[in-house]
Design a protein around this motif. Structure first.
Motif, short mmCIF file in Angstrom:
data_model
loop_
_atom_site.label_atom_id
_atom_site.label_comp_id
_atom_site.label_asym_id
_atom_site.label_seq_id
_atom_site.Cartn_x
_atom_site.Cartn_y
_atom_site.Cartn_z
N ARG A 214 -3.48 -8.50 1.43
CA ARG A 214 -4.23 -7.71 2.41
C ARG A 214 -4.21 -8.39 3.78
NH1 ARG A 214 -9.98 -5.46 0.93
NH2 ARG A 214 -8.60 -4.51 -0.57
N ALA B 43 2.12 -0.88 1.39
CA ALA B 43 1.38 -0.55 0.18
C ALA B 43 2.22 -0.82 -1.07
CB ALA B 43 0.93 0.91 0.20
N ALA B 44 3.50 -0.50 -1.00
CA ALA B 44 4.39 -0.76 -2.14
C ALA B 44 4.53 -2.26 -2.38
CB ALA B 44 5.75 -0.12 -1.89
N ARG C 174 3.58 2.73 4.13
CA ARG C 174 4.05 3.00 2.77
C ARG C 174 4.74 1.77 2.18
NH1 ARG C 174 8.04 3.46 -0.09
NH2 ARG C 174 9.57 3.34 1.56
N ARG D 19 2.30 -4.53 -1.60
CA ARG D 19 1.01 -4.99 -2.15
C ARG D 19 0.94 -4.68 -3.63
NH1 ARG D 19 -4.45 -4.50 0.07
NH2 ARG D 19 -4.66 -5.69 -1.79
N ALA D 20 1.37 -3.48 -4.01
CA ALA D 20 1.34 -3.09 -5.42
C ALA D 20 2.26 -3.98 -6.26
CB ALA D 20 1.73 -1.62 -5.57
N ALA D 21 3.36 -4.40 -5.65
CA ALA D 21 4.31 -5.28 -6.35
C ALA D 21 3.86 -6.74 -6.33
CB ALA D 21 5.69 -5.15 -5.72
N GLY D 22 2.79 -7.02 -5.56
CA GLY D 22 2.29 -8.38 -5.50
C GLY D 22 3.00 -9.29 -4.52
#
Length: 139
Positions: free
Chosen positions: A117, A107-108, A104, A110-113
Motif C-alpha cells: 500500500r 491493484a494486480a 489496475r 498488490r494482489a500478487a504480493g
C-alpha cells in the motif's frame, strides 16, 4: 542503448518512466514532487544524467472527446520547459485512461504480493510507463 523518458504531468507530482524502442516496453522510474507549479528539476536532472534519454514523451491530458482541458496547458508548458532545458524534442502521447490502467496494474501487483500500500505514491510513475508504452506501440 538509447532510451526514452515518459512523463505523467500533474499539479503535485510528475511521474517519470523509462523505456526503449527495441523492446517496446517501459517501466516506472520515479514520482517527483511539484511545488508551486515547479517540478523537482534537480531530481529530474539527476535522472537525465543517469539514463541519457534520446527522446522525451509527455502525456497529453485530453477529455473523453479528445479535446484539450486546463491540465493540457500544464502538460504543454512542462514539455516546453524540458525541451528547452535538455535540448531534446518532446513528443506527446494521448494519456486518456493511463491513470486507470496504472491503478489496475498497481491493484494486480498488490494482489500478487509484489507491491505494498505504501507504494501507492508510485502510481504516477506507473501512469508515465503506460503513456510511454502507448507511444512506443504507435505505428
Amino acid at each position: 542503448m538509447s532510451c526514452l523518458f515518459g512523463f505523467d504531468v500533474g499539479t503535485k507530482v510528475v511521474g517519470v518512466a523509462v523505456g526503449n524502442r527495441l523492446t517496446g516496453t517501459a517501466r516506472a522510474l520515479a514520482a517527483l514532487p511539484v511545488r508551486d507549479g515547479t517540478p523537482d528539476w534537480q531530481a529530474l536532472d539527476t535522472l537525465r544524467r543517469e539514463w541519457l534519454p534520446s527522446e522525451l514523451v509527455v502525456g497529453l491530458p485530453l477529455d473523453n472527446d479528445g479535446k484539450e482541458q486546463p491540465m493540457t496547458r500544464t502538460a504543454r508548458r512542462f514539455a516546453e520547459q524540458i525541451a528547452e532545458r535538455y535540448g531534446i524534442t518532446v513528443a506527446f502521447a494521448d494519456e486518456r485512461m493511463s491513470s486507470q490502467e496504472a491503478a489496475r496494474r498497481f491493484a494486480a501487483a498488490r494482489a500478487a504480493g509484489t507491491r505494498k500500500r505504501s507504494d501507492a505514491k508510485s502510481i504516477d510513475a506507473e501512469a508515465a510507463a503506460v503513456i510511454l508504452e502507448s507511444y512506443l506501440l504507435q505505428p
